[in-house]
Design a protein around this motif. Structure first.
Motif, mmCIF file in Angstrom:
data_model
loop_
_atom_site.group_PDB
_atom_site.id
_atom_site.type_symbol
_atom_site.label_atom_id
_atom_site.label_comp_id
_atom_site.label_asym_id
_atom_site.label_seq_id
_atom_site.Cartn_x
_atom_site.Cartn_y
_atom_site.Cartn_z
ATOM 1 N N MET A 1 4.113 -12.174 -10.434
ATOM 2 C CA MET A 1 2.696 -12.298 -11.021
ATOM 3 C C MET A 1 2.915 -13.733 -11.765
ATOM 4 O O MET A 1 3.778 -14.035 -12.489
ATOM 5 C CB MET A 1 2.314 -11.236 -11.792
ATOM 6 C CG MET A 1 1.094 -11.247 -12.384
ATOM 7 S SD MET A 1 0.646 -9.895 -13.181
ATOM 8 C CE MET A 1 0.374 -8.681 -11.953
ATOM 9 N N SER A 2 1.794 -14.423 -11.955
ATOM 10 C CA SER A 2 1.433 -15.607 -12.481
ATOM 11 C C SER A 2 0.867 -15.516 -13.532
ATOM 12 O O SER A 2 -0.302 -14.606 -13.541
ATOM 13 C CB SER A 2 1.114 -16.536 -11.556
ATOM 14 O OG SER A 2 1.949 -17.076 -10.561
ATOM 15 N N LEU B 1 3.246 -10.308 -21.315
ATOM 16 C CA LEU B 1 2.805 -9.718 -19.835
ATOM 17 C C LEU B 1 3.752 -9.992 -18.910
ATOM 18 O O LEU B 1 4.018 -8.946 -18.182
ATOM 19 C CB LEU B 1 1.394 -10.375 -19.410
ATOM 20 C CG LEU B 1 0.047 -10.401 -20.425
ATOM 21 C CD1 LEU B 1 -0.901 -11.344 -19.718
ATOM 22 C CD2 LEU B 1 -0.235 -8.995 -20.334
ATOM 23 N N ALA B 2 4.629 -11.079 -18.969
ATOM 24 C CA ALA B 2 5.674 -11.185 -18.075
ATOM 25 C C ALA B 2 6.686 -10.117 -18.060
ATOM 26 O O ALA B 2 7.233 -9.640 -17.322
ATOM 27 C CB ALA B 2 6.211 -12.455 -17.982
ATOM 28 N N ASN B 3 7.027 -9.891 -19.480
ATOM 29 C CA ASN B 3 8.067 -8.807 -19.656
ATOM 30 C C ASN B 3 7.502 -7.316 -18.963
ATOM 31 O O ASN B 3 8.598 -6.987 -18.680
ATOM 32 C CB ASN B 3 8.297 -8.906 -21.390
ATOM 33 C CG ASN B 3 8.990 -9.810 -21.711
ATOM 34 O OD1 ASN B 3 10.077 -10.595 -21.071
ATOM 35 N ND2 ASN B 3 9.306 -10.201 -22.963
ATOM 36 N N ALA B 4 6.460 -7.201 -19.164
ATOM 37 C CA ALA B 4 5.702 -5.898 -18.494
ATOM 38 C C ALA B 4 5.621 -5.894 -17.408
ATOM 39 O O ALA B 4 5.467 -4.686 -16.788
ATOM 40 C CB ALA B 4 4.414 -5.668 -19.584
ATOM 41 N N SER B 5 5.704 -6.937 -16.523
ATOM 42 C CA SER B 5 5.441 -6.935 -15.096
ATOM 43 C C SER B 5 6.626 -6.786 -14.204
ATOM 44 O O SER B 5 7.525 -7.910 -14.393
ATOM 45 C CB SER B 5 4.764 -8.201 -14.774
ATOM 46 O OG SER B 5 4.544 -8.330 -13.272
ATOM 47 N N PRO C 1 8.449 -13.270 -28.416
ATOM 48 C CA PRO C 1 9.241 -12.028 -27.941
ATOM 49 C C PRO C 1 10.219 -12.490 -27.354
ATOM 50 O O PRO C 1 10.228 -13.488 -26.540
ATOM 51 C CB PRO C 1 7.889 -11.255 -27.336
ATOM 52 C CG PRO C 1 6.903 -12.235 -27.038
ATOM 53 C CD PRO C 1 7.006 -13.148 -28.138
ATOM 54 N N PRO C 2 11.426 -11.955 -27.144
ATOM 55 C CA PRO C 2 12.319 -12.341 -26.186
ATOM 56 C C PRO C 2 11.807 -12.089 -24.850
ATOM 57 O O PRO C 2 11.392 -11.242 -24.554
ATOM 58 C CB PRO C 2 13.561 -11.432 -26.636
ATOM 59 C CG PRO C 2 12.999 -10.253 -27.295
ATOM 60 C CD PRO C 2 11.894 -10.766 -28.089
ATOM 61 N N ILE C 3 12.564 -12.981 -23.897
ATOM 62 C CA ILE C 3 12.295 -12.896 -22.395
ATOM 63 C C ILE C 3 13.117 -11.638 -22.011
ATOM 64 O O ILE C 3 14.676 -11.978 -22.036
ATOM 65 C CB ILE C 3 12.550 -14.120 -21.726
ATOM 66 C CG1 ILE C 3 11.433 -14.910 -22.330
ATOM 67 C CG2 ILE C 3 12.572 -13.756 -20.404
ATOM 68 C CD1 ILE C 3 11.756 -16.350 -21.724
ATOM 69 N N THR C 4 12.625 -10.816 -21.430
ATOM 70 C CA THR C 4 13.615 -9.522 -21.102
ATOM 71 C C THR C 4 13.489 -9.063 -19.496
ATOM 72 O O THR C 4 13.813 -8.035 -19.192
ATOM 73 C CB THR C 4 13.167 -8.306 -22.011
ATOM 74 O OG1 THR C 4 11.668 -7.979 -21.848
ATOM 75 C CG2 THR C 4 13.583 -8.518 -23.383
ATOM 76 N N ASP C 5 12.585 -9.909 -18.803
ATOM 77 C CA ASP C 5 12.565 -9.730 -17.567
ATOM 78 C C ASP C 5 12.649 -11.054 -16.639
ATOM 79 O O ASP C 5 12.073 -12.082 -17.112
ATOM 80 C CB ASP C 5 11.303 -9.256 -17.286
ATOM 81 C CG ASP C 5 11.306 -8.158 -15.864
ATOM 82 O OD1 ASP C 5 11.946 -7.317 -15.649
ATOM 83 O OD2 ASP C 5 10.197 -8.739 -15.069
ATOM 84 N N PRO C 6 12.895 -11.085 -15.331
ATOM 85 C CA PRO C 6 13.180 -12.508 -14.813
ATOM 86 C C PRO C 6 11.738 -13.207 -14.771
ATOM 87 O O PRO C 6 10.605 -12.723 -14.419
ATOM 88 C CB PRO C 6 13.285 -12.022 -13.488
ATOM 89 C CG PRO C 6 14.349 -10.827 -13.505
ATOM 90 C CD PRO C 6 13.530 -10.025 -14.692
ATOM 91 N N VAL C 7 11.705 -14.598 -14.983
ATOM 92 C CA VAL C 7 10.539 -15.316 -15.096
ATOM 93 C C VAL C 7 10.903 -16.742 -15.129
ATOM 94 O O VAL C 7 12.054 -17.159 -15.351
ATOM 95 C CB VAL C 7 9.601 -14.880 -16.479
ATOM 96 C CG1 VAL C 7 10.728 -15.675 -17.604
ATOM 97 C CG2 VAL C 7 8.490 -15.545 -16.321
ATOM 98 N N THR C 8 10.173 -17.539 -14.442
ATOM 99 C CA THR C 8 10.071 -19.048 -14.397
ATOM 100 C C THR C 8 8.937 -19.554 -15.416
ATOM 101 O O THR C 8 7.989 -19.397 -15.058
ATOM 102 C CB THR C 8 9.929 -19.634 -13.120
ATOM 103 O OG1 THR C 8 10.899 -19.230 -12.153
ATOM 104 C CG2 THR C 8 9.705 -21.275 -13.229
#
Length: 331
Positions: free
Chosen positions: A1-2, A22-26, A52-59
């Motif tokens: 998701m973007s 939002l990225a962490n929750a997706s 918030p810390p980044i806790t899920d894969p993201v670019t």
């Protein structure tokens, strides 16, 4: 998701804070892009509280901001990083800082870092991070980018500790701090992946108990334009514990350029362009120490001109303490 950042506000719809949340929750790998108006100018996101810390894969890709461009010089740095994240307003912490102990995440939760990565498969690209110094001390290490038990992380095309004109110090207490991380790549062999790190008085990069991490193609401790204002530059790259890490390499573009790196004023034993401490089977290969790259631009009363291959000292090239089976240089 973007998710798209459309405002420099520190919260609310379209903010970087909301995008990370939002990225962490997706589930799955997300993408955070930037579309700040007006285009073609520097935008500063000034944090009023830690992200918030980044806790899920993201670019997280600052180069998606219209007008941003990576470096294109083989022996210089001309990137246009139009998205800046600033910690200048982070004046204090809710909790008193705990002693920074590698392997214990207290140094993350009690410290005002810029970006905190606690997930695998994260890419940070094309951002400028400055002024993360709140409550800094010998045992409290606010860092532009902090990583804890992260794997397969990429940090490329970023500027840490240098202002938007790439010549004046906008210091972070520390540049990149990584604890128990593996397969992190900082920079790359393509000139567009080059990072510029300078004027972090604690260290430019420090890895605790890292395995198979790669530092290549970066400018470490120097800015792209001279004369420059550097403030108490600390060590270049420190590997403390861990093994099988590589600094530089024998591939075209892997060379790191180290200059104007020195000693952490609070810990005189932490010094040098490269420090290997309590670690083994690391490789330091093909780097430049104490030289100004050929395409560096000097600013004089007559304008700007190339002024490369000058000498910029380092307190110590490669320091090795209680370490074994490390490769320094070679064919």
């Amino acid at each position: 998701m973007s998710h798209t950042v459309t405002t420099t506000a520190d919260g609310g719809a379209g903010s970087l804070r909301e995008a990370i949340t939002l990225a962490n929750a997706s589930p799955g790998h997300d993408f955070i892009h930037f579309d700040l108006f007006p285009t073609g100018m520097v935008h500063v996101i000034t944090l009023g509280a830690v992200l918030p810390p980044i806790t899920d894969p993201v670019t997280l890709d600052g180069l998606t901001q219209p007008g941003s461009l990576p470096n294109s010089l083989s022996e210089g740095f001309n990137a246009t990083n139009l998205v800046t994240i600033s910690g200048a307003a982070l004046t204090g912490l809710t909790n008193p800082p705990a002693p920074a102990t590698p392997g214990n995440d207290a140094w993350l939760t009690n410290t005002a870092h810029g970006l905190v990565i606690r997930a695998p498969d994260v890419t940070i690209r094309g951002l400028r991070l400055v002024n993360f110094t709140a409550a800094s001390s010998l045992t409290n290490w606010p860092s532009a980018i902090a990583l804890f038990r992260a794997t397969n992380t990429v940090i490329e095309s970023c500027v840490l500790g240098v202002s938007a004109d790439t010549s004046l110090a906008a210091i972070n207490w520390a540049g990149i701090t990584a604890d128990h991380c593996a397969r992190v790549r900082v920079g790359g062999t393509n000139v567009a992946q080059r990072n510029l790190l300078a004027s972090q008085p604690a260290w430019q990069m420090r890895f605790f108990n890292g395995v198979s991490n790669v530092i290549e193609g970066n400018f470490i401790g120097l800015a792209a334009r001279f004369p420059s204002a550097h403030i108490a530059p600390g060590p270049g790259v420190v590997f403390e514990g861990g093994h099988d890490n590589r600094i530089g390499g024998d591939q075209p573009g892997a060379r790191n350029c180290f200059a104007h790196v020195g000693t952490w004023v609070l810990d005189p034993d932490l010094e040098g362009a490269v420090l290997l401490r309590d670690s083994h089977t690391n490789t330091v290969l093909g780097n430049w120490f104490g030289l100004r790259p050929a395409q560096t631009v000097c600013v004089t009363g007559f304008g700007e001109s190339a002024c490369g291959h000058g000498v910029l000292g380092v307190t110590r090239g490669v320091a090795i303490e209680n370490s074994r089976e490390n490769r320094i240089g070679g064919p």
